[in-house]
Design an enzyme around this catalytic site. Sequence first.
Site, PDB file in Angstrom:
ATOM      1  N   ARG B  99      -1.662   2.474  -4.463  1.00 38.11           N
ATOM      2  CA  ARG B  99      -1.500   3.078  -5.787  1.00 38.11           C
ATOM      3  C   ARG B  99      -1.097   4.535  -5.625  1.00 38.11           C
ATOM      4  NH1 ARG B  99      -6.712   0.648  -9.024  1.00 38.11           N
ATOM      5  NH2 ARG B  99      -7.839   1.597  -7.312  1.00 38.11           N
ATOM      6  N   ASN B 124      -4.740   4.109   3.363  1.00 39.15           N
ATOM      7  CA  ASN B 124      -4.923   2.717   3.775  1.00 39.15           C
ATOM      8  C   ASN B 124      -3.695   1.841   3.507  1.00 39.15           C
ATOM      9  OD1 ASN B 124      -7.400   2.798   4.980  1.00 39.15           O
ATOM     10  ND2 ASN B 124      -8.474   1.571   3.452  1.00 39.15           N
ATOM     11  N   ASN B 153      -6.038  -1.545   7.304  1.00 39.27           N
ATOM     12  CA  ASN B 153      -6.604  -1.349   5.972  1.00 39.27           C
ATOM     13  C   ASN B 153      -8.030  -1.876   5.914  1.00 39.27           C
ATOM     14  OD1 ASN B 153      -7.156  -1.205   3.219  1.00 39.27           O
ATOM     15  ND2 ASN B 153      -6.031  -3.103   2.771  1.00 39.27           N
ATOM     16  N   ASP B 175     -10.038   6.067  -5.791  1.00 34.97           N
ATOM     17  CA  ASP B 175      -8.715   6.589  -6.131  1.00 34.97           C
ATOM     18  C   ASP B 175      -8.272   6.221  -7.545  1.00 34.97           C
ATOM     19  OD1 ASP B 175      -8.287   3.917  -5.723  1.00 34.97           O
ATOM     20  OD2 ASP B 175      -6.382   4.173  -4.673  1.00 34.97           O
ATOM     21  N   ASP B 269     -20.673   0.979   0.376  1.00 33.47           N
ATOM     22  CA  ASP B 269     -21.508   1.920  -0.376  1.00 33.47           C
ATOM     23  C   ASP B 269     -22.974   1.488  -0.401  1.00 33.47           C
ATOM     24  OD1 ASP B 269     -20.793  -0.255  -1.869  1.00 33.47           O
ATOM     25  OD2 ASP B 269     -20.063   0.888  -3.596  1.00 33.47           O
TER      26      ASP B 269
END
Lengths: 355, 355
Positions: B99, B124, B153, B175, B269
């Site tokens: 993106r 990535n 990636n 992002d 996370d």
Amino acid sequence: LKIRGVGLRAAGLRPAMEAAERREISAMLRGFTRRLFGGRTLPSYLVMAVLIVFIVGAALTMLLPKVVESGAVVDRREQVDQRTDAQNSFTIIMQSYNRTDLLLKLLNHYQAIPNLHKIIVVWNSVGIKVPKDLWDSLGPHPIPVVFKEQTVNRMRNRLEPILELETKAVLMLDDDILISAYDLDFAYSVWQQFPDQIVGFVPRKHVATSSGIYSYGSFELQNALGGSGDHYSMVLIGAAFFHASYLEKFKVQLPAVHSLIDKTQNCDDIAMNFIVAKYTGKPSGVFVKPVDMRNLEKDSNSGFNGMWHRAEHLLQRSWCLNQLAAIYGGMPLKYSNIMISQFGFPNYANHKTKS
Amino acid sequence: LKIRGVGLRAAGLRPAMEAAERREISAMLRGFTRRLFGGRTLPSYLVMAVLIVFIVGAALTMLLPKVVESGAVVDRREQVDQRTDAQNSFTIIMQSYNRTDLLLKLLNHYQAIPNLHKIIVVWNSVGIKVPKDLWDSLGPHPIPVVFKEQTVNRMRNRLEPILELETKAVLMLDDDILISAYDLDFAYSVWQQFPDQIVGFVPRKHVATSSGIYSYGSFELQNALGGSGDHYSMVLIGAAFFHASYLEKFKVQLPAVHSLIDKTQNCDDIAMNFIVAKYTGKPSGVFVKPVDMRNLEKDSNSGFNGMWHRAEHLLQRSWCLNQLAAIYGGMPLKYSNIMISQFGFPNYANHKTKS
């Protein structure tokens, strides 16, 4: 023997009690015994008798249910009998002057708060009988209430160290304020995470002008630091949790500060913020946003209004700030802009911003 | 000589830099020199030349304005040149995949945040050229941007230790997320007070069912602890500040955790919250209520949607929770119900409850 019993139970139930505290209690017991017997040496049979009472007391104490001390805030709710556990509970200290009707209302309101160990009423209505008989006649009550009769009506009486105080956490409340159980329960859990600061519901700030003179106030004063939002540098102790050891620090501070407070009958809370800020090097207070906090002053029939109605009240507080800064040789108060709320309360969406 | 210059400046400007860090830098410099000269012994005139460059560099460094390190949050605004002071600033790490249009928008949005030291883009989009030329052609930009091209990636690329990272504070951002400067500035000041925890804007929780199996979720799950309000046990790192040292801890953890993340391309996370909770013994995160945080995903023309749109995304996260608990031999995550807002922002009355 009541004092001895308390000392023993405290020693048995509080594994984290510091040696200093133990020494203090022994010294207290010795002093008590000396006073009791006029300083004379005791006959040995009397000593033996006292020892036997101690041993029996200790044996009985062993039969009490064991309360495991837990540092985790989240475990608090699981306790069955909160009152036996002075380490995981707090004591309300409330000073009362000339508003007995309001006091009795508040004593009733505050009977069912979670984790409340005891209520201590500092009775400043000198010459008026404490309402103990009335209170007791309408018992039993879930939480013990102790009335401490004072010989002189002083603002700082509420900050004197109190023998009956067994918890590390003090919740100090003005005698005209009502705070919801939700707010108190949450603020207590916050205090457990910030035990060296004053955790409460009323923030105030000082602002230094270019002349070097400080002003005392709230939102009406400029933001001393510029930028977005506001800051506070004090949390008032009339609606706050703080550590019991600060009462000792308040007692032994410079006499000039005591004089300042006695002269104005004001500013004891500002002085307490100075002590905490100086001692910790941090902002003295942590502000918890209250969900429901009310002033009940108008509910009183006594016709007596709070001291903050006096015309000179606010002017005195700015004056006190400058006097204290002079005594301290500097300004220890630090700013904070942190406001703490309970996640998901009063509603699930309270963490979303309304658009 | 760029690396040497950075090392020297860091050594000169950071009085609190630990000896271990210094050794790391020396080792890095030695390794760099060895690689540069193919491991051969250097001629002495070359050594002299390098030494002279060092000394001149050090002398020039002395001419830089002295930045006094201040622990106080409130002093941050007074700094004149924030970028010279790596101790009182933070680095954005943003992983980008597929993106580029959104990335360039966000790079522009995040150029004027207070206390931002550098932006590191973990690139990535393997096989696609980084948009460095385009970015540079529209310069100059106030904040340096570093593109780190990846060879594979992987979700956890963003958690690899990064040489160019000079600050203690990392602000990790997905992002597709845009957070206001006010929110970031405030959250950074909160992180400075909770530097061993993840300070961010997206709280989540685990809930243990009676079967002993954990579920992952948010407000839609029951409150694990009962009582009023809600609790959280994780703060997601896609919109959070945390200490750079946790990247190192993430790197050296059990390979089973790395495999779990690589297999799912998810849960990095959650794993980070396990590390912090285990390391600190506290709740891993501190939740800051955002005033303005937006998802910009729909602004992208790439047609690529975030990975959390995958059907299995949430199921995987519950699965990861249970896998991680098995690897850890227990559940280190702890609950918190503290929500922090900025006092007096966005308006003076934000500390009053609307009735």
